[in-house]
Design an enzyme around this catalytic site. Structure first.
Site, PDB file in Angstrom:
ATOM      1  N   PRO A 142       9.529  -9.525  16.861  1.00  0.00           N
ATOM      2  CA  PRO A 142      10.854  -9.316  16.345  1.00  0.00           C
ATOM      3  C   PRO A 142      11.144  -9.810  14.477  1.00  0.00           C
ATOM      4  O   PRO A 142      11.532  -9.267  14.038  1.00  0.00           O
ATOM      5  CB  PRO A 142      11.854  -9.938  16.901  1.00  0.00           C
ATOM      6  CG  PRO A 142      11.344 -10.253  18.482  1.00  0.00           C
ATOM      7  CD  PRO A 142       9.523 -10.803  17.814  1.00  0.00           C
TER       8      PRO A 142
ATOM      9  N   ARG B  63       8.469  -1.204  22.457  1.00  0.00           N
ATOM     10  CA  ARG B  63       8.002  -2.944  22.372  1.00  0.00           C
ATOM     11  C   ARG B  63       7.599  -3.198  21.091  1.00  0.00           C
ATOM     12  O   ARG B  63       6.992  -3.041  20.178  1.00  0.00           O
ATOM     13  CB  ARG B  63       6.512  -2.904  23.642  1.00  0.00           C
ATOM     14  CG  ARG B  63       7.118  -3.260  24.835  1.00  0.00           C
ATOM     15  CD  ARG B  63       7.916  -3.789  25.422  1.00  0.00           C
ATOM     16  NE  ARG B  63       8.017  -4.645  26.727  1.00  0.00           N
ATOM     17  CZ  ARG B  63       6.643  -5.269  26.281  1.00  0.00           C
ATOM     18  NH1 ARG B  63       5.806  -5.671  26.573  1.00  0.00           N
ATOM     19  NH2 ARG B  63       7.028  -6.148  28.162  1.00  0.00           N
TER      20      ARG B  63
ATOM     21  N   GLY C 224       7.364   0.633  10.467  1.00  0.00           N
ATOM     22  CA  GLY C 224       7.029   0.632   8.813  1.00  0.00           C
ATOM     23  C   GLY C 224       7.746   1.649   8.303  1.00  0.00           C
ATOM     24  O   GLY C 224       7.524   1.281   7.038  1.00  0.00           O
ATOM     25  N   GLU C 225       7.815   2.482   8.913  1.00  0.00           N
ATOM     26  CA  GLU C 225       8.408   3.763   8.005  1.00  0.00           C
ATOM     27  C   GLU C 225       9.984   4.330   8.239  1.00  0.00           C
ATOM     28  O   GLU C 225      10.688   4.752   7.880  1.00  0.00           O
ATOM     29  CB  GLU C 225       7.120   5.091   7.684  1.00  0.00           C
ATOM     30  CG  GLU C 225       6.040   4.924   7.446  1.00  0.00           C
ATOM     31  CD  GLU C 225       5.161   6.125   7.405  1.00  0.00           C
ATOM     32  OE1 GLU C 225       4.615   6.457   6.753  1.00  0.00           O
ATOM     33  OE2 GLU C 225       4.323   5.507   9.166  1.00  0.00           O
TER      34      GLU C 225
ATOM     35  N   GLY D 289       0.756  -1.244   0.439  1.00  0.00           N
ATOM     36  CA  GLY D 289       0.404  -0.168  -0.401  1.00  0.00           C
ATOM     37  C   GLY D 289       0.750   1.147   0.071  1.00  0.00           C
ATOM     38  O   GLY D 289       1.084   2.063  -0.950  1.00  0.00           O
TER      39      GLY D 289
END
Lengths: 750, 164, 352
Positions: free
Chosen positions: A643, A639, A715-716, A248
């Site tokens: 992983p 947190r 994510g970024e 996306g």
């Protein structure tokens, strides 16, 4: 790291699932080809739609040969502005922060190349495709405005999604006056396109005034409302399914015109319609990262402390709407400076409206900032890492607030150690490999906000002691199906195998937006809270059952794990969920929960993920060809739920950084405004051979303020820092400072 | 004009009537045979998402005209697992987190199987990266993909050694 | 793509007859043709499927050491043919540096040689292009032309030929054998690619209905096997067209160059044979200095066709490097990254 966590008002023992490197729960579907992406749906009676797009960037469509298109065997219908049925909302109307203007054949105007100008529907894809070509449009073209100097320059009222345009803190003039060293530098970043591997796609089917849509979507419930709005039907009449997104990156959170046209066609014809954008149409109506020009002025005292940091950016937007890549904001929160000023301007060009693309603003802003920081370090005669440490921000430079948590120092040290940064020569062109290639090392700091949005979830305990958990979240590859299920299992005190997770459809509780690196934190909190709610109700049942070993223990007196409630002080007193439900004669027990930021904490603290990226590059000294040979990132992002998946996410971000630094650039013809590399051969993203040995270190960080679960996002952030690290490494290898991205061979061989 | 061709798809011989010679092998699989595991990412041979094995060789099915492949044996992602048993490459992709969104995955897996059959890379990661470069991934799952291919290749080589 | 008639002839003669009609095109693997048809850049009304034609799929070693390669041999198969790769290592290296494994598995030798330019304006039917639609003009000339030609171009066309394969082939004097309505003939591969004149940019040296049936490498081409390399500068480490490439082949005896072959790729509408540079190297010692002189000679007539002056300097450096690589000797094994500047196997030759 502790495996228990006690968010306010909960009492359940947690941590059995979270923190475990589970493989993806959707893995089996994805490796067998049975994961259903939108375009994989083939309902009975399906017809195919293809959009015809404009070959000019500005003007109007003068003619379309509808007769020729309709004469092609198999073509059923051609929709043009002349016969397009009305919509309940004008596509040129703004519909909120995420509501962009789009083209759904409301008129014959052309505002950018590859804009939809007609829709052709046919029995087969081949016929629809050729039908669209046979329309042979003619135009009344006006001169396209494509460059920073061609379009109208203006001061936008806001940048990004509603962020303030300009920012000043401290006395910039005083900061410059106090300087011993200073630099002024410019960077350009190009238009980039999301290019998810899955093109935008929709299958739409009407049943009376009820509409079913299969389409990849990052904000399922919000989009349901928007779809309903354009067709003037209640939101509950729209059923939107998006179990999987083939990527996306921001582009699938926004309504594109072609979707509306496909739905219109399905209603006109009374048949299900499939529309999949060809790759070249991904360079028009579905957003992109707007090009920027950035100027930074940095002033430092004799010790290399910043005394002023100015970051000015100009971003391109469309002629008819606004998304201003908030690049300069990258300088707000990373480096301590008594004076910070950021300003943004915008230029209107004849291009599709930009939109949020993985780390919008952060990516392009960080690219320029991290290069400028290295230039500043050089001006002070300091090592890149040492300079960054001297300007370490103990509190948020923009607001003065404390950070909710910040483990950047540890990221620097662990990343540098793993990479072997110590002993790096300050001067460029000092290192070679045995083949004679120039070798360079560079670094960059990574920073990304830790936002939360709003989400809801439902957890239902079932008679057999298993549970169903539901939220309309979106898995676009980040691993939501797995990570959210892990959190949900913990909220219920169940093993993950006991939890059925339903997501990706609009009839579920609103899972919010999968974007801004806030989805796991937000939807995860909602799921966790729903589980907590269900367990509290279960505890009440047991506590009020005189024959239960837990009788009278009260909600606060039990803890939940492994599908049983245990008495807090006496572990021998316990009862299984199934038994409690059965004795109470309850078939299912439902809990609900919400996820969102605590406003008091949001007000009190600055919340960010941090990281440090180290890059090694090799450059052919004569030919200028570049290759990244090592990338090490260390990230502190609260947190970590899983992983394995977090590492993959961080790798993904870092690879986007590599792609930004060395590959991606959309090239538009200056005269026609047409994108000339609207494909995946001319628009380069890295191939396997470009991806080096990589390392992503997950630095432990306990953030008690960001949310009850201590979760940030991953994510970024990987893009930020990486672009600069690679550009700085190329400077270190060659002594040449490129001032544009992507860095090109010709920049290095002059 | 309707042309009739015969294909063996995942081991099953199928006679297909093609009413339009423009149909590519990819669109035949997806839109007419409803084998949608094979993906269309670019439709121009530039991304590898549509990779299938034709007569044992990996090719881009988007640039193959279906009528021209009369008589071919086609293996797609749907034909790999036998019952519940995954092909070693499929299993390795799960174990090594060799995907994120999963859209390029069928193509990556088919390409990896073709690569292993070509037997030119050995266990050299650099050669594997080069030989997998026709399969783009936008999520950035490259590290896991190459580890998965290497893992599966080594497992298969070990199996072969044992049975030899 | 447009509707077309699909024919599958049983013989070369039938194929040639079927393709002699206006608007007809040969279909082999289709990796380039179908792509251009999807773009609307090519719109053939008839496709003549030659993939089933007999006898065009062989690699044949000829008496005296030459090779004949059928037009339908797949790129990957040719590169993997041990005898061929040993005799013409730079050709195998060029093949393996092109496109992707999937495309090389599909694409035929004839198709590779006949492929069209990747000029974005050629591919875009809305743009003016003399090569695609004669007489319409050239939008590349004043457009985005960073990667366009620096040799042999005219104001009619500044496109480059994209094949890697054909670059060492032209250096090695390869010949194509052609079948056509008037029978068989052959021509130097170089002549298959006409340069544009002031007004026109013909696509190939073939006449209507003609097809390449085989490719032939002369016996002496194999005499360079110990010193033959291809080097391809590109903007991804793999799966990218060349920005500039070069093939070099040397015969070295007693420390002197007895014969040199040199051709450049991605700089002109044809693989650019650098004969002046070859002549200069005759009898010379293989040295960076001599190779630099050869590079200057090869680019003596180069001029930018737009925003691409850097390609001239780049081409000089690529020539110098590929000659050094060739002088250094053909590697025993195909490099992990064929034709790449990033092969450790290259040894210490960077920074010439």
């Amino acid at each position: 790291m502790s495996d228990t966590i006690s968010p306010p008002s909960t009492h359940v023992r947690m941590g059995s699932s979270r923190g475990q490197p589970l493989t993806r729960r959707d893995g089996l579907l994805k490796v067998t080809g049975t994961a259903t992406f939108a375009a994989d749906n083939n309902p009975q009676g399906l017809v195919h739609a293809v959009v015809a797009v404009s070959a000019i960037a500005r003007g109007r469509v003068a003619s379309l040969d509808v007769t020729a298109a309709k004469a092609h065997p198999g073509v059923i219908e051609v929709i043009t502005p002349a016969n397009r049925p009305p919509l309940a909302i004008d596509p040129d109307q703004k519909t909120g922060l995420f509501g962009f203007r789009f083209e759904a054949l409301q008129n014959d105007r052309v505002r950018y190349a590859k804009q939809p100008i007609a829709l052709v529907v046919a029995e087969t894809l081949e016929a629809a495709t050729e039908g669209a070509r046979l329309l042979s449009p003619t135009y009344e073209a006006e001169a396209a405005r494509m460059g920073f100097d061609d379009g109208e320059r203006y001061d936008p009222p806001a940048i990004g999604i509603g962020a303030p345009t300009n920012f000043v803190r401290g006395d910039i003039a005083a900061g410059h006056a106090a300087a011993v060293h200073s630099i002024k530098t410019d960077y350009r970043t190009p238009a980039q396109y999301h290019n998810a591997m899955e093109p935008h796609a929709i299958v739409a089917e009407w049943d009376g005034d009820r509409l079913t849509i299969d389409s990849p979507n990052q904000a399922i419930v919000m989009s349901r409302g928007l779809f309903a709005g354009y067709f003037g039907i209640p939101a509950e009449n729209v059923f939107l399914r998006s179990p999987f997104l083939g990527g996306g990156f921001g582009s699938k959170a926004i309504m594109p015109g072609p979707y509306i046209l496909a739905i219109l066609a399905a209603r006109m014809l009374g048949r299900p319609v499939k529309l999949v954008l060809p790759r070249d149409q991904m360079y028009g109506p579905v957003g992109h990262r707007g090009a920027t020009e950035q100027t930074l002025r940095l002033a430092m005292d004799a010790d290399g402390h910043l005394t002023a940091l100015e970051h000015h950016a100009t971003a391109q937007t469309s002629s008819f709407d606004e998304f201003i890549e908030p690049a300069a904001n990258a300088s707000h929160n990373l480096y301590a400076s008594p004076a910070i000023e950021t300003r943004q301007q915008a230029v209107r060009v004849d291009i599709g409206t930009p939109g949020p693309m993985r780390a919008p603003g952060e990516a392009s802003g960080s690219a320029a900032l991290e290069c400028a920081i290295d230039e500043a370090a050089l001006a002070c005669g300091l090592d890149s890492l040492e300079f960054r440490l001297r300007n370490y921000a103990e509190t948020d430079p923009a607001s003065g607030k404390p950070f909710s948590a910040k483990a950047l120092r540890e990221c620097y040290s662990r990343g540098a150690e793993r990479f072997g940064w110590a002993g790096r020569p300050l001067a460029p062109r000092q290192m070679r490999d045995k083949a004679g290639h120039l070798v360079g090392w560079g670094m960059g700091s990574a920073l990304f906000p830790a936002p939360m949005f709003m989400a809801e979830a439902r957890a239902t305990l079932r008679a057999d002691g298993t549970a169903l958990v539901e939220t309309a979240g979106a898995d676009m590859g980040q691993g939501a199906w797995t990570a959210l299920a892990q959190i949900a299992a913990d909220g219920l005190g169940l093993d993950i195998e006991q939890v059925e997770f339903r997501s990706g459809a609009s009839d579920l509780p609103d899972g919010g937006v999968a974007g801004g690196s806030g989805h796991t934190a937000t939807a995860g909190s909602a799921l966790y809270n729903a589980g907590t709610d269900a367990i509290a109700k279960l505890a009440e049942l047991a506590s009020s059952d005189p024959d239960s070993p837990l009788f009278g223990s009260g909600n606060a007196g039990v803890e939940a794990r492994g599908g049983r409630l245990y008495h807090r002080e006496d572990e021998t007193r316990s009862q299984s969920y199934a038994e409690i439900l059965s004795r109470a004669g309850v078939a299912t027990l439902e809990g609900t929960g919400k996820g969102g930021r605590d406003p008091a904490q949001a007000e009190a603290r600055a919340m960010f993920s941090h990281g440090a990226v180290f890059a090694e590059v090799k450059v052919d000294p004569d030919l200028g060809q570049m290759r990244v040979t090592r990338l090490v990132g260390a990230f502190a992002a609260g947190r970590i739920v899983n992983p394995r998946l977090a590492t993959s996410q961080l790798y993904g971000g870092m690879i986007w950084g590599l792609s930004f630094a060395l590959h991606e650039e959309a090239i538009h013809d200056r005269r026609s405004g047409r994108p000339l590399n609207a494909d995946l051969a001319g628009y380069h993203i890295p191939v396997h051979a470009d991806i080096p040995a990589m390392d992503a270190i997950l630095v432990d960080e306990d953030d008690p303020y960001v949310n009850g679960l201590g979760i940030k996002g991953v994510g970024e952030i990987g893009i930020t820092g990486t672009v600069g690290a690679i550009a700085n490494a190329i400077w270190h290898a060659t002594g040449v400072r490129a001032h544009r991205f992507p860095i090109r061979i010709e920049d290095l061989i002059a | 004009m309707t042309l009739s061709i015969s294909l063996t798809v995942n081991g099953v011989r199928t006679d297909v009537a093609i009413d339009d010679p423009r149909v590519t092998l990819l669109d035949l699989l997806r839109e007419r045979l409803h084998l949608t595991g094979t993906k269309k990412g670019c439709d121009r041979g530039q991304c590898g998402a549509c990779t299938v094995l034709v007569d044992g060789r990996r090719i881009n099915s988007c640039l193959a005209l279906a009528v021209s492949h009369d008589g071919a044996e086609v293996l797609t992602i749907e034909g790999l697992a036998s019952g519940d048993r995954l092909h070693p490459v499929q299993a390795a992709f799960i174990d090594n987190d060799g995907f994120q969104c999963g859209f390029c995955t069928p193509g990556q897996i088919m390409s990896a199987i073709g690569l292993i059959a070509e037997a030119e890379t050995g266990d050299d990661p650099e050669r594997i990266r080069e030989a997998m470069s026709g399969n783009l991934c936008r999520c950035g799952a490259h590290v896991g993909i190459i580890e998965a291919v290497l893992d599966a290749r080594n497992r298969l080589a070990e199996d072969e050694r044992r049975t030899a | 793509m447009n509707q077309f008639e699909y024919l599958r002839p049983a013989s070369v003669a039938e194929a040639v007859a079927a393709a002699s009609e206006p608007g007809a095109a040969f279909l082999a693997a289709g990796t380039n043709l179908l792509d251009l048809m999807k773009l609307g850049a090519l719109r053939p009304s008839r496709l003549v499927d030659v993939t089933r034609l007999p006898e065009l799929s062989n690699v044949e070693q000829l008496d005296g050491g030459g090779f004949r390669i059928g037009a339908l041999v797949r790129n990957a198969d040719l590169a993997r043919e041990p005898a061929f790769a040993a005799a013409f290592p730079s050709v195998a290296e060029a093949l393996l540096s092109g496109a992707s494994a999937q495309l090389r598995n599909a694409a035929s030798v004839g198709g590779n040689l006949m492929q069209h330019t990747r000029c974005a304006y050629f591919q875009d039917p809305a743009s003016a292009c003399n090569r695609r639609d004669p007489g319409t003009g050239c939008d590349a000339l004043t457009g985005e032309n960073r990667s366009h030609a620096v040799l042999g171009w005219s104001n009619a066309c500044i496109a480059t030929h994209p094949s890697d394969f054909s670059v060492p082939l032209v250096a090695l004097d390869a010949v194509v054998e052609i079948a056509g309505p008037d029978g068989r003939r052959e021509m130097a591969l170089e002549d298959l690619y006409p340069l544009p004149d002031a007004h026109r940019a013909p696509e190939s040296g073939l006449r209507p209905g003609e097809m390449v049936v085989s490719l032939r490498l002369p016996p002496e081409a194999a005499s360079f096997r110990a010193h033959a390399r291809y080097l391809k500068l590109r903007e991804r480490t793999s799966f990218a067209f060349a920005l500039v490439s070069a093939a070099a082949a040397l015969r070295i005896e007693d420390g002197r160059i007895l014969q040199a072959r040199l051709a450049l790729g991605a700089v002109a509408a044809r693989p650019w044979r650098a004969r002046a540079a070859e002549a200069l190297l005759f009898g010379a010692v293989p040295s960076a200095e001599n190779f630099g002189r050869a590079a200057d000679a090869a680019l003596a007539d180069a001029r930018p066709s737009g925003d691409n002056g850097f390609k001239i300097e780049l081409a000089r450096r690529v020539i110098k490097r590929v000659l050094l690589l060739a002088a250094d000797g053909t590697p025993e094994r195909m490099p992990a990254l064929p034709a790449s500047a990033f092969n450790l196997e290259n040894g210490a030759v960077a920074h010439v």
